[in-house]
Design a protein around this motif. Structure first.
Motif, PDB file in Angstrom:
ATOM      1  N   ILE A 123      34.312  47.945  41.689  1.00 32.83           N
ATOM      2  CA  ILE A 123      34.627  46.519  41.555  1.00 32.83           C
ATOM      3  C   ILE A 123      35.877  46.221  42.387  1.00 32.83           C
ATOM      4  O   ILE A 123      37.011  46.350  41.925  1.00 32.83           O
ATOM      5  N   ASP A 124      35.662  45.840  43.625  1.00 35.67           N
ATOM      6  CA  ASP A 124      36.728  45.537  44.586  1.00 35.67           C
ATOM      7  C   ASP A 124      36.816  44.016  44.698  1.00 35.67           C
ATOM      8  O   ASP A 124      35.986  43.387  45.363  1.00 35.67           O
ATOM      9  N   VAL A 125      37.828  43.408  44.063  1.00 33.98           N
ATOM     10  CA  VAL A 125      37.876  41.945  44.007  1.00 33.98           C
ATOM     11  C   VAL A 125      38.084  41.316  45.381  1.00 33.98           C
ATOM     12  O   VAL A 125      37.607  40.210  45.645  1.00 33.98           O
ATOM     13  N   GLU A 126      38.793  41.992  46.261  1.00 37.10           N
ATOM     14  CA  GLU A 126      38.998  41.417  47.589  1.00 37.10           C
ATOM     15  C   GLU A 126      37.700  41.412  48.385  1.00 37.10           C
ATOM     16  O   GLU A 126      37.397  40.446  49.102  1.00 37.10           O
ATOM     17  N   ALA A 127      36.906  42.471  48.263  1.00 39.23           N
ATOM     18  CA  ALA A 127      35.606  42.506  48.925  1.00 39.23           C
ATOM     19  C   ALA A 127      34.669  41.460  48.323  1.00 39.23           C
ATOM     20  O   ALA A 127      33.910  40.803  49.045  1.00 39.23           O
ATOM     21  N   ILE A 128      34.738  41.296  47.013  1.00 39.26           N
ATOM     22  CA  ILE A 128      33.907  40.288  46.351  1.00 39.26           C
ATOM     23  C   ILE A 128      34.304  38.892  46.822  1.00 39.26           C
ATOM     24  O   ILE A 128      33.448  38.037  47.084  1.00 39.26           O
ATOM     25  N   ALA A 129      35.616  38.651  46.926  1.00 39.52           N
ATOM     26  CA  ALA A 129      36.083  37.347  47.413  1.00 39.52           C
ATOM     27  C   ALA A 129      35.535  37.067  48.812  1.00 39.52           C
ATOM     28  O   ALA A 129      35.057  35.961  49.102  1.00 39.52           O
ATOM     29  N   TYR A 130      35.596  38.057  49.699  1.00 41.45           N
ATOM     30  CA  TYR A 130      35.068  37.887  51.051  1.00 41.45           C
ATOM     31  C   TYR A 130      33.576  37.580  51.004  1.00 41.45           C
ATOM     32  O   TYR A 130      33.067  36.726  51.753  1.00 41.45           O
ATOM     33  N   TYR A 131      32.871  38.266  50.142  1.00 45.29           N
ATOM     34  CA  TYR A 131      31.422  38.093  49.997  1.00 45.29           C
ATOM     35  C   TYR A 131      31.049  36.664  49.629  1.00 45.29           C
ATOM     36  O   TYR A 131      30.030  36.143  50.065  1.00 45.29           O
ATOM     37  N   VAL A 132      31.901  36.018  48.820  1.00 47.50           N
ATOM     38  CA  VAL A 132      31.580  34.648  48.394  1.00 47.50           C
ATOM     39  C   VAL A 132      32.257  33.598  49.278  1.00 47.50           C
ATOM     40  O   VAL A 132      32.242  32.411  48.959  1.00 47.50           O
ATOM     41  N   GLY A 133      32.848  34.021  50.402  1.00 48.03           N
ATOM     42  CA  GLY A 133      33.381  33.056  51.354  1.00 48.03           C
ATOM     43  C   GLY A 133      34.856  32.758  51.225  1.00 48.03           C
ATOM     44  O   GLY A 133      35.326  31.720  51.718  1.00 48.03           O
ATOM     45  N   LEU A 134      35.612  33.659  50.594  1.00 46.18           N
ATOM     46  CA  LEU A 134      37.039  33.413  50.371  1.00 46.18           C
ATOM     47  C   LEU A 134      37.897  34.455  51.084  1.00 46.18           C
ATOM     48  O   LEU A 134      37.531  35.628  51.163  1.00 46.18           O
ATOM     49  N   ARG A 135      39.056  34.025  51.545  1.00 46.61           N
ATOM     50  CA  ARG A 135      40.059  34.939  52.086  1.00 46.61           C
ATOM     51  C   ARG A 135      41.219  35.026  51.107  1.00 46.61           C
ATOM     52  O   ARG A 135      41.527  34.062  50.409  1.00 46.61           O
ATOM     53  N   ILE A 136      41.873  36.180  51.093  1.00 42.87           N
ATOM     54  CA  ILE A 136      43.037  36.382  50.230  1.00 42.87           C
ATOM     55  C   ILE A 136      44.297  36.297  51.078  1.00 42.87           C
ATOM     56  O   ILE A 136      44.401  36.955  52.118  1.00 42.87           O
ATOM     57  N   LYS A 137      45.250  35.482  50.648  1.00 41.12           N
ATOM     58  CA  LYS A 137      46.552  35.396  51.305  1.00 41.12           C
ATOM     59  C   LYS A 137      47.637  35.691  50.285  1.00 41.12           C
ATOM     60  O   LYS A 137      47.616  35.120  49.185  1.00 41.12           O
ATOM     61  N   ARG A 138      48.542  36.577  50.639  1.00 36.84           N
ATOM     62  CA  ARG A 138      49.691  36.858  49.779  1.00 36.84           C
ATOM     63  C   ARG A 138      50.901  36.125  50.344  1.00 36.84           C
ATOM     64  O   ARG A 138      51.321  36.411  51.465  1.00 36.84           O
ATOM     65  N   ARG A 139      51.416  35.194  49.567  1.00 38.10           N
ATOM     66  CA  ARG A 139      52.538  34.391  50.047  1.00 38.10           C
ATOM     67  C   ARG A 139      53.304  33.815  48.865  1.00 38.10           C
ATOM     68  O   ARG A 139      52.779  33.742  47.742  1.00 38.10           O
ATOM     69  N   CYS A 140      54.524  33.422  49.101  1.00 36.34           N
ATOM     70  CA  CYS A 140      55.333  32.802  48.055  1.00 36.34           C
ATOM     71  C   CYS A 140      54.761  31.427  47.726  1.00 36.34           C
ATOM     72  O   CYS A 140      54.392  30.659  48.623  1.00 36.34           O
TER      73      CYS A 140
END
Length: 261
Positions: free
Chosen positions: A28-45
């Motif tokens: 269960i890799d949430v970042e891969a799942i996010a990409y799969y559903v069309g989302l990018r992850i950004k880490r920022r303040c």
């Protein structure tokens, strides 16, 4: 990783995991799942929130504040995935008090929490793992949390919800008193714990003495130390308390089965 395009809105966590062929907690890799559903992850303040989601159509961005506990970050991403599945098209900013608080009165945030729990700790897998631990204590909690790579708080809530431990109550205390509590489904409401902490409880020692360490094993204590119920003095229960960063002192109470009709 192939992707459904467009991904159906309101796709359940179980359906999403099945579409990816995920059958083990370690996959269960949430970042891969996010990409799969069309989302990018950004880490920022972020100002005044811990995580947020923005998007249009079938594309979006999940933003999370960096530097926190990895398990907390995973849950925050899964929480935002819940918003994407259920509230797509909205820009939603979630404060720390909105994420992982299953008793939250905000229906939208509570729904995202339950989505996150079902995604990170799928019930069938989770119940199978819980069966390896006859008793819900700190040792079992840490073992299950390790398998699913989830926080102790989220894992404990899920263990209580699993139905595997029908005599357990979870209680969270801060310096201002009891913050919230959760009962296993079959425990009557009249076993609602006291607002204050009894000085004889280990939780009191842990909360007020910074040098005290988490208790290594459950210990017996009179039920009247935790409940005002008129019959509490007849019973002995077990208590195990621990400190959880950001939560305060969390206690696992295991009731005498005779307390539950």
């Amino acid at each position: 990783m192939p992707r459904i395009d467009p991904l159906p809105k309101n796709l359940s966590p179980d359906a999403l995991l099945r579409s990816l062929g995920i059958t083990e907690p370690r996959d269960i890799d949430v970042e891969a799942i996010a990409y799969y559903v069309g989302l990018r992850i950004k880490r920022r303040c972020l100002n005044c929130c811990e995580a947020m989601i923005t998007g249009r159509g079938n594309k979006g961005i999940i933003s999370v504040v960096p530097g926190g506990m990895p398990q907390r970050e995973r849950f925050s991403i899964a929480h935002e995935l819940g918003h994407w599945a259920q509230h797509r098209g909205e820009t939603i900013a979630c404060r720390s008090s909105d994420i992982g608080k299953f008793s939250n009165k905000n229906e939208q945030e509570r729904a995202a929490d339950f989505y996150a729990a079902n995604l990170l700790m799928p019930l069938a897998m989770f119940k199978t793992e819980c069966r390896q631990h006859r008793r819900l204590d700190l040792k079992a909690l840490k073992a299950v949390a390790g398998v699913f790579n989830t926080s102790l708080t989220a894992t404990l809530i899920r263990m209580i919800d699993s139905g595997n431990y029908p005599t357990v109550i979870m209680i969270s205390h801060g310096t201002g008193g009891r913050k919230w509590h959760k009962l296993a489904a079959g425990i009557p409401g009249y076993w609602r714990p006291r607002d204050d902490l009894d000085v004889e409880s280990f939780a009191f020692e842990l909360l007020h003495n910074p040098d005290s360490k988490d208790e290594g094993f459950p210990r017996k204590i009179g039920a009247d130390a935790w409940f005002d119920n008129w019959s509490a003095e007849k019973y002995v229960i077990t208590e195990q308390s621990l400190r959880i960063r950001g939560e305060g002192v969390v206690t696992i109470l295991d009731l005498d089965p005779k307390m539950i009709p």
